[in-house]
Scaffold this motif. Sequence first.
Motif, PDB file in Angstrom:
ATOM      1  N   TYR A  11       0.854  -1.196   0.000  1.00 32.61           N
ATOM      2  CA  TYR A  11       0.000   0.000   0.000  1.00 32.61           C
ATOM      3  C   TYR A  11       0.887   1.242   0.000  1.00 32.61           C
ATOM      4  O   TYR A  11       1.816   1.354   0.807  1.00 32.61           O
ATOM      5  N   ILE A  71       3.620  -1.010   4.034  1.00 31.37           N
ATOM      6  CA  ILE A  71       3.111   0.324   3.691  1.00 31.37           C
ATOM      7  C   ILE A  71       4.309   1.183   3.307  1.00 31.37           C
ATOM      8  O   ILE A  71       5.284   1.282   4.072  1.00 31.37           O
ATOM      9  N   TYR A  73       5.596   5.017   2.190  1.00 32.97           N
ATOM     10  CA  TYR A  73       5.166   6.414   2.161  1.00 32.97           C
ATOM     11  C   TYR A  73       6.287   7.305   1.661  1.00 32.97           C
ATOM     12  O   TYR A  73       7.458   6.947   1.709  1.00 32.97           O
ATOM     13  N   TYR A  87      -1.447   3.031  10.662  1.00 32.94           N
ATOM     14  CA  TYR A  87      -0.584   1.883  10.372  1.00 32.94           C
ATOM     15  C   TYR A  87       0.549   1.768  11.391  1.00 32.94           C
ATOM     16  O   TYR A  87       0.916   0.674  11.830  1.00 32.94           O
ATOM     17  N   VAL A  94       5.989  -0.214   8.126  1.00 28.94           N
ATOM     18  CA  VAL A  94       5.892   1.074   7.439  1.00 28.94           C
ATOM     19  C   VAL A  94       7.294   1.527   7.049  1.00 28.94           C
ATOM     20  O   VAL A  94       8.168   1.648   7.912  1.00 28.94           O
TER      21      VAL A  94
END
Length: 453
Positions: A11, A71, A73, A87, A94
């Motif tokens: 994601y 995840i 970012y 999260y 992450v």
Amino acid sequence: MTGLKDIQKVYFIGIGGIGMSALARYFISLGKRVSGYDRTKTVLTSELEASGINIHYEENVNLAPKDIDVIVYTPAIPADHKELVYYRENNYKVVKRSDVLQWITEAAFNVCVGGTHGKTTITTMTAHILRDTGYGCNAFLGGISANYNTNFWSSEKNVCVVEADEYDRSFLKLVPDIAVVTAMDPDHLDIYGTPQAVEDAFVQFAGRVKKGGCLISKYGMKRSNELKADHHYTYSFDNPKADVYATNIDVENGSYRYDVISKGWKLKGVLLHMGGLHNIENSIAAITVAKYLKIDDEKIKNAVANFKGVKRRFEYVLKTSRHILIDDYAHHPEELKALISGIRSLFVDKKCMVIFQPHLYSRTNDLAKEFAQSLDMADEVILLPIYPARELPMPGVESELILDNMQLPQRQVLTKEVMLDWVKMHKPELVVMCGAGDIDTLLEPVKQILETD
């Protein structure tokens, strides 16, 4: 290294970013399940959706998938982003975009291109040469290749060409076999604090080249004596003191023909169909990579001649007998200087009209005088309001800060709407629109105005 094979569901928070979207496409190419969030729908996110990626545009934990392995970012996402906080609080894995690039490059032969400007063009041209000649590579680009209309492609060959982003010190996680350093000028001072800290980071980046690897750096940079590798070559536009440089440069119908000279080899009659003298220099860096990899001379020359450039890098949006409209991503004073110099070299008899959108309050505040000096090279300048991107306004920092430092008589700050009215009224012959914000959304309206003349 994290086992990439074990990751099935990814994601992305900020999936529409140029670097993030390249990684999303990478995971799709591996057959992984990819989804993501972004603040606004763009052409790029629409393309990702068309490839099967589910994207939502509302910061909403209920829309964020729960069955996810990793995840990813971007540093541009604020720390209090609701989905990011969720999260982290629920102990998901992450990671930053740079962490994923580290995983990928730890297990590959890598060409990593870094520098405060020029890196997107050099990365794209290098990757194109490797693809076009049949050498093969995976490409992670910071722009959209005009040849292939994408910022990522895959290859069975375990070679990666990666744009090494200095923002947030991301590039210090890469492991280059070949590194290119194009420039170490002050930028991202909101992250680094001082110009010296920027330089320190590039010295560290050069130091990450693997044992027995190659460093290719622009000749004459400050602290270049601190850039070291087992094999080190310098390049320049036309300085014969560099290890590789260009000579016999001719302009042919808006293109350049030139010879590339090195101590051990010569490449004669290179043809580049991309405007801007700085792009000759960019091509020299890419050619030096290809020569180091022992790619055949004629294949290199054919690949350079086939290179169509990068979207928003000296891109001709309109080119007729009456009007020329050029779009460029230039958002740093040195990039603007190179861009306007390139325009001057190609169109010596035309008035150069520049429309510039400053990008970031911090960069405008730090480099207002330098921006003014570069823009003074044009015949006429329109400044748009600052594009804030990730930043909040800074007191006293507006586009007028650049305007007040300029000497050029023909200069003004206009809103987007008033700028379009100005173009309708004056119909300038040569328009250069530049900046890293959303100025590209104004290209089509300006083009339509000029086409009706």
